[in-house]
Scaffold this active site. Sequence first.
Site, PDB file in Angstrom:
ATOM      1  N   ARG A   1       0.845  -1.133  -0.106  1.00  0.00           N
ATOM      2  CA  ARG A   1       0.135   0.017  -0.087  1.00  0.00           C
ATOM      3  C   ARG A   1       0.882   1.185   0.049  1.00  0.00           C
ATOM      4  O   ARG A   1       1.703   1.357   0.966  1.00  0.00           O
ATOM      5  CB  ARG A   1      -0.814  -0.153   1.166  1.00  0.00           C
ATOM      6  CG  ARG A   1      -1.790   1.327   1.306  1.00  0.00           C
ATOM      7  CD  ARG A   1      -2.593   1.332   0.401  1.00  0.00           C
ATOM      8  NE  ARG A   1      -3.708   2.465   0.498  1.00  0.00           N
ATOM      9  CZ  ARG A   1      -3.586   3.604   0.406  1.00  0.00           C
ATOM     10  NH1 ARG A   1      -2.495   4.054   0.064  1.00  0.00           N
ATOM     11  NH2 ARG A   1      -4.526   4.610   0.832  1.00  0.00           N
TER      12      ARG A   1
ATOM     13  N   GLU B   1     -10.816   4.187  -5.783  1.00  0.00           N
ATOM     14  CA  GLU B   1     -10.990   3.048  -5.850  1.00  0.00           C
ATOM     15  C   GLU B   1     -11.695   2.534  -6.936  1.00  0.00           C
ATOM     16  O   GLU B   1     -12.126   3.340  -7.951  1.00  0.00           O
ATOM     17  CB  GLU B   1     -11.939   2.671  -4.383  1.00  0.00           C
ATOM     18  CG  GLU B   1     -11.506   2.980  -3.288  1.00  0.00           C
ATOM     19  CD  GLU B   1     -10.602   1.960  -2.693  1.00  0.00           C
ATOM     20  OE1 GLU B   1     -10.005   1.219  -3.390  1.00  0.00           O
ATOM     21  OE2 GLU B   1     -10.196   2.288  -1.238  1.00  0.00           O
TER      22      GLU B   1
ATOM     23  N   ARG C   1      -1.089  -5.439   5.057  1.00  0.00           N
ATOM     24  CA  ARG C   1      -0.057  -5.011   4.092  1.00  0.00           C
ATOM     25  C   ARG C   1       0.878  -4.397   4.384  1.00  0.00           C
ATOM     26  O   ARG C   1       0.894  -3.429   5.231  1.00  0.00           O
ATOM     27  CB  ARG C   1      -1.043  -4.174   2.862  1.00  0.00           C
ATOM     28  CG  ARG C   1      -2.685  -4.877   2.303  1.00  0.00           C
ATOM     29  CD  ARG C   1      -3.243  -3.639   1.788  1.00  0.00           C
ATOM     30  NE  ARG C   1      -3.699  -2.681   2.449  1.00  0.00           N
ATOM     31  CZ  ARG C   1      -4.698  -1.928   2.156  1.00  0.00           C
ATOM     32  NH1 ARG C   1      -4.909  -1.715   0.755  1.00  0.00           N
ATOM     33  NH2 ARG C   1      -4.997  -0.970   3.126  1.00  0.00           N
TER      34      ARG C   1
END
Length: 227
Positions: free
Chosen positions: A48, A56, A90
Site C-alpha cells: 500500500r 478506488e 499489507r
Amino acid sequence: MLIRFVTLFLCLSLAAPSFAASFSGMVISVIDGDTIDVLHNKQPERIRLHGIDAPEKGMAFGQAAKEYVLDMAALKVVTVEVKDIDKYGRTVGVVILPDGRNLNRDIVKAGYAWWYRKYSSDASLGELEEGARIARKGLWRDPRPKPPWEWRAETKSGGANTSVAATQPATTFTPTTAAILFHGNTRSSVFHQSACKDYNCKNCTIGLSSREEAINLGYRPCGMCRP
C-alpha cells in the site's frame, strides 16, 4: 544503575515494531492506483503506497489511476522503503522506480491521487496535489472530485470498514512479454512445464519464458515433469 538501563533498553526494543528498511523486487501486479504486488523472497507482497490515496475501483478515474501505475511500474524492479504494516496486513511503503523517481509522489503529481493527510504529515505531497489541481491534471479535470475516503465511508456495508484493495484479488503479470513456457509456484519455488498436472496450480502465478529465466529468479525444476 547500568543493569536497570540495559533492562529498560531491552524492553523498549522488544516492544517496538521492527520493519525491514527496504527491499527490491519486480512489480508483478497492480491492484489500483495506490496498491501493487511486489515479488519479495519469491512471494508476492502487497504494498500500500504510503501517504497517498487514489480512486478506488468503481470510482471516477479509478481505472485511469490504475493504468497510470501500470505504465509507470508494471514488470519493473523497484525498491520498497517500508514504513509500516496496516490493519489488513499489507506492507505500507514508498516505492522507488529504477530511475530513482518516487512512485508515490509521481502519482500525486500526475493528478491520480490525493495526499492522504490522515496517515502522512509530508506537506510536500500537498504541494504536489495543489499543483495538479491547478493544472487540472488527471482526476482534477473534475472540478469537485470525491476523495476515496469519503466514497468508502458512503459505500461500506454493515458497518464494516473494508478496503477494496485489501480484499481485491491481484491481476498477475508475467515477468516477460515472450511466450510463456513454464509456470512458477510462488509458494514452493518450483516451476512446471505446460504438460504438467501442476502447471495451473493455485500458487503457479508467475509466467516464465525459459528454463534459464526460471532458475535465475530462484525457481527449481519440478521433479515430476522435469522441465
